[in-house]
Design a protein around this motif. Sequence first.
Motif, mmCIF file in Angstrom:
data_model
loop_
_atom_site.group_PDB
_atom_site.id
_atom_site.type_symbol
_atom_site.label_atom_id
_atom_site.label_comp_id
_atom_site.label_asym_id
_atom_site.label_seq_id
_atom_site.Cartn_x
_atom_site.Cartn_y
_atom_site.Cartn_z
ATOM 1 N N ILE A 235 113.623 24.741 55.270
ATOM 2 C CA ILE A 235 114.512 23.532 54.643
ATOM 3 C C ILE A 235 114.385 22.380 55.069
ATOM 4 C CG2 ILE A 235 116.727 23.048 53.671
ATOM 5 C CD1 ILE A 235 117.353 25.694 52.761
ATOM 6 N N VAL A 236 114.287 22.564 56.511
ATOM 7 C CA VAL A 236 114.512 20.986 57.038
ATOM 8 C C VAL A 236 113.195 20.129 57.510
ATOM 9 C CG1 VAL A 236 115.148 22.277 59.782
ATOM 10 C CG2 VAL A 236 115.853 20.231 59.080
ATOM 11 N N LYS A 237 111.878 22.064 57.761
ATOM 12 C CA LYS A 237 110.888 20.278 57.160
ATOM 13 C C LYS A 237 109.614 20.241 56.489
ATOM 14 C CE LYS A 237 110.652 22.574 62.239
ATOM 15 N NZ LYS A 237 109.403 23.266 62.309
ATOM 16 N N LEU A 238 110.722 20.966 54.968
ATOM 17 C CA LEU A 238 110.850 19.881 53.455
ATOM 18 C C LEU A 238 110.939 18.985 53.719
ATOM 19 C CD1 LEU A 238 108.626 20.811 51.357
ATOM 20 C CD2 LEU A 238 111.276 21.623 50.316
ATOM 21 N N ALA A 239 112.665 19.312 53.843
ATOM 22 C CA ALA A 239 112.942 17.569 54.005
ATOM 23 C C ALA A 239 112.748 16.798 54.961
ATOM 24 C CB ALA A 239 114.609 17.488 54.465
ATOM 25 N N GLU A 240 111.244 17.019 56.299
ATOM 26 C CA GLU A 240 111.432 15.769 57.121
ATOM 27 C C GLU A 240 110.618 15.549 56.017
ATOM 28 O OE1 GLU A 240 110.629 17.618 60.873
ATOM 29 O OE2 GLU A 240 113.187 17.325 61.790
ATOM 30 N N SER A 241 109.607 16.417 55.795
ATOM 31 C CA SER A 241 108.422 15.982 55.227
ATOM 32 C C SER A 241 108.429 14.966 53.739
ATOM 33 C CB SER A 241 107.574 17.417 53.883
ATOM 34 O OG SER A 241 108.135 17.267 53.640
ATOM 35 N N TYR A 242 109.721 14.612 53.568
ATOM 36 C CA TYR A 242 109.927 13.847 51.828
ATOM 37 C C TYR A 242 109.643 11.903 52.997
ATOM 38 C CZ TYR A 242 112.717 17.612 49.628
ATOM 39 O OH TYR A 242 112.657 18.429 48.817
ATOM 40 N N TYR A 243 110.498 11.302 53.800
ATOM 41 C CA TYR A 243 109.927 10.935 54.509
ATOM 42 C C TYR A 243 108.752 10.106 54.321
ATOM 43 C CZ TYR A 243 110.791 6.968 58.060
ATOM 44 O OH TYR A 243 110.415 5.820 58.325
ATOM 45 N N VAL A 244 107.720 11.509 55.259
ATOM 46 C CA VAL A 244 106.231 10.775 55.400
ATOM 47 C C VAL A 244 105.422 10.812 54.430
ATOM 48 C CG1 VAL A 244 104.448 11.786 56.607
ATOM 49 C CG2 VAL A 244 106.454 12.841 57.623
ATOM 50 N N ILE A 245 106.367 11.573 53.566
ATOM 51 C CA ILE A 245 105.525 11.892 51.561
ATOM 52 C C ILE A 245 105.951 10.281 51.031
ATOM 53 C CG2 ILE A 245 104.595 12.429 49.333
ATOM 54 C CD1 ILE A 245 105.333 15.280 50.938
ATOM 55 N N THR A 246 106.651 9.558 51.200
ATOM 56 C CA THR A 246 107.135 8.353 50.606
ATOM 57 C C THR A 246 106.014 7.139 51.880
ATOM 58 O OG1 THR A 246 109.300 8.147 52.580
ATOM 59 C CG2 THR A 246 109.289 9.155 50.095
ATOM 60 N N ARG A 247 105.926 7.408 53.024
ATOM 61 C CA ARG A 247 105.808 5.925 54.006
ATOM 62 C C ARG A 247 103.702 6.645 53.499
ATOM 63 N NH1 ARG A 247 108.566 2.295 54.324
ATOM 64 N NH2 ARG A 247 109.439 2.534 56.823
ATOM 65 N N LYS A 248 103.347 7.725 53.577
ATOM 66 C CA LYS A 248 102.038 7.574 53.129
ATOM 67 C C LYS A 248 101.709 6.813 51.460
ATOM 68 C CE LYS A 248 100.466 11.587 55.287
ATOM 69 N NZ LYS A 248 99.769 12.675 55.664
ATOM 70 N N LYS A 249 103.038 7.367 50.863
ATOM 71 C CA LYS A 249 102.842 6.659 49.095
ATOM 72 C C LYS A 249 102.867 5.181 49.250
ATOM 73 C CE LYS A 249 101.574 10.598 46.129
ATOM 74 N NZ LYS A 249 100.039 10.124 46.502
ATOM 75 N N GLY A 250 103.493 4.906 50.518
ATOM 76 C CA GLY A 250 103.391 2.784 50.189
ATOM 77 C C GLY A 250 104.808 3.159 49.498
ATOM 78 N N PHE A 251 105.639 3.348 49.238
ATOM 79 C CA PHE A 251 106.946 2.784 48.909
ATOM 80 C C PHE A 251 108.345 3.265 49.742
ATOM 81 C CE2 PHE A 251 109.222 6.883 47.225
ATOM 82 C CZ PHE A 251 108.085 7.489 47.135
#
Length: 312
Positions: A235-251
């Motif tokens: 769960i926590v590793k999945l949650a950590e990916s949310y921030y990384v994904i938003t940054r990569k998507k540029g928003f």
Amino acid sequence: MKIGLDIMGGDYAPKAAVLGAIEAYRVLPAGQSLVLVGDKDVAVSILQENEFNPDHFEFVHTTEVIGMGEHPTKAIAQKPDSSIARGYNLLKTGEIQAFSSAGNTGAMLVGAMFSVKTIPGVIRPALTAIVPKLKGGLGILLDVGANADCKPDMLLQFGLLGSLFAEAVYGIATPKVALMNIGEEEEKGNILSLAAYPLMKASSQYNFVGNVEGRDLFGDAADVFVCDGFTGNIIVKLAESYYVITRKKGFNDEFFNRFNYEQYGGSTILGINAPVVVGHGISSPEAIKNMVLLSRNMAESNLVEKIKQAFV
């Protein structure tokens, strides 16, 4: 108060740890100081490069380092002059009041068990993680990796550890404690959750509110979310990916920005006889600073004594 920091642990150590120590020093009040545990010569060199006076810190020089991939038990036993082993010795003897490291998580857990030891009555210590809530505030998830396999009475105790942590360190009054499950109904779940539910429901030591599902993690259904370490780590590793994904998507989004691990410093080890925080291996100076401050907050809150009293 003296706060110990392992400056040799982490993927970017010692530089990130030393720079983080500088940031922590700048916000620590009078009467609170940092003890840097590791290679003093290297630390002093980094401090001088950044035009920072080494005299602001105490140093405990060590000659060994436990690598991120080393076997935890062997490393602790075979490297007594490592920064982790020496840091725990300082904690055990009372020379420091809190200790943190972004180094080998397994070695930090083993070191805790061998030195400061588990609080009597606690079956197994647990690692925590912070999860942001959509409407503001935060929740606490445990265990997130210390215990991949759990027994029902361990989950019962995690509920108490998490409740005390939420109240003492984060000021959450009467925290709502929930069991992570695949459904809200009492009869749902695997063998572990089916056995843990009635134990948690019968407890008078905390405010158990029943089962919750994964979709409830970022809402107001509970403040403390209990699960085995295998589930919690996923769960926590999945949650950590949310921030990384938003940054990569540029928003940029305020809620998803709160998934940035740097804000929270690290995972507390609950159930041992001293305040200890384990940071992310990729910890930046900002994360190191917040890791130090979290260990300080644990010491200030007298959390360890409150846990001891609860397990008498």
